[in-house]
Design an enzyme around this catalytic site. Structure first.
Site, PDB file in Angstrom:
ATOM      1  N   ASP A   7      79.189  -9.009 127.160  1.00  0.00           N
ATOM      2  CA  ASP A   7      79.967  -7.778 126.989  1.00  0.00           C
ATOM      3  C   ASP A   7      81.443  -8.107 127.171  1.00  0.00           C
ATOM      4  O   ASP A   7      81.798  -9.039 127.902  1.00  0.00           O
ATOM      5  CB  ASP A   7      79.554  -6.713 128.005  1.00  0.00           C
ATOM      6  CG  ASP A   7      78.146  -6.207 127.764  1.00  0.00           C
ATOM      7  OD1 ASP A   7      77.746  -6.126 126.591  1.00  0.00           O
ATOM      8  OD2 ASP A   7      77.446  -5.888 128.738  1.00  0.00           O
ATOM      9  N   ASP A  20      76.461  -2.708 121.276  1.00  0.00           N
ATOM     10  CA  ASP A  20      76.323  -1.464 122.036  1.00  0.00           C
ATOM     11  C   ASP A  20      77.008  -0.307 121.309  1.00  0.00           C
ATOM     12  O   ASP A  20      76.498   0.815 121.265  1.00  0.00           O
ATOM     13  CB  ASP A  20      76.940  -1.614 123.429  1.00  0.00           C
ATOM     14  CG  ASP A  20      76.240  -2.658 124.270  1.00  0.00           C
ATOM     15  OD1 ASP A  20      75.025  -2.851 124.096  1.00  0.00           O
ATOM     16  OD2 ASP A  20      76.919  -3.283 125.107  1.00  0.00           O
TER      17      ASP A  20
END
Length: 223
Positions: free
Chosen positions: A146, A181
């Site tokens: 991420d 995401d």
């Protein structure tokens, strides 16, 4: 179907390029502002693949999560294929393609990244290396990369009259996410916001021959 495969391919390409770049150019935990903005940052973190970095069950839990996601991606793929065959609304097909691409992007991390990279260690000054000899984990045990962090409000404070959290500080938005995401969130958002367009009422009415046949069979079985 080709146009939705193209959407999936483009999202996967952007997702994996951004992850590989961050993983091989940032130390774990390192962050930099985007265009000098304090509330928009690139911050390299890794997690086992659950929302908000949640973990459970150690290695067994991680393996179960990865296998579950592999099963789920086949389900999403079938949903897309069957929706195309049924000439579903284009907005629905686009939303499913976004969800599929996002899920696949994070599955690639979970399944292969443990084998493809070594560990990023800021203590020794070692950046992660792609196709490293000393990989950091085995197949199915990779961590999801991420990097996007948008703490728009830092050190905000809940009003004192709010029960339990009154007077506590908070950060909005404190989640760190990736392109995959974002694609999943957009796909789900489309399904929620445009629910009536993507799931029109006539889609569920027994007007087609197939649904009429199903209804006839139920009547024979149950009267």
């Amino acid at each position: 179907m080709k146009k939705y495969i193209a959407v999936i391919f483009i999202i996967l390409l952007i997702d994996q390029i951004s992850k590989i770049y961050v993983k091989t150019h940032f130390f774990l935990g390192e962050d930099l502002p985007i265009l000098g903005l304090d509330w928009a940052r690139i911050q390299f973190v890794e997690n086992n693949g659950m929302a908000w970095g949640t973990e459970f069950g150690g290695k067994t839990g991680k393996l179960f999560l990865t296998l579950f996601r592999l099963v789920a991606i086949f389900g999403i793929g079938y949903w897309l294929w069957s929706s195309v065959k049924k000439h579903a609304p284009k907005l629905l097909l686009f939303a499913i393609a976004l969800i599929f691409a996002g899920a696949m992007g994070n599955i690639i991390d979970s399944v292969f990244y443990g084998l493809l990279f070594d560990a990023s260690d800021p203590r020794t000054g070692n950046l992660a290396v792609l196709f490293a000899e000393n990989n950091y984990e085995g197949l199915f045990y990779g961590k999801v990369v991420d990097m996007f962090y948008f703490p728009i409000i830092k050190n905000g404070m809940f009003p004192t009259w709010i029960p339990f959290v009154g007077g506590d500080t908070f950060t909005f938005f404190n989640a760190i996410f990736n392109v995959a995401d974002f694609a999943i969130s957009c796909g789900v958002g489309i399904l929620i916001v445009f629910n009536k367009r993507v799931f029109p009422k006539e889609e569920w009415e027994n007007t087609s021959e197939e649904r009429a046949a199903d209804k006839s069979l139920l009547q024979k079985l149950f009267g």
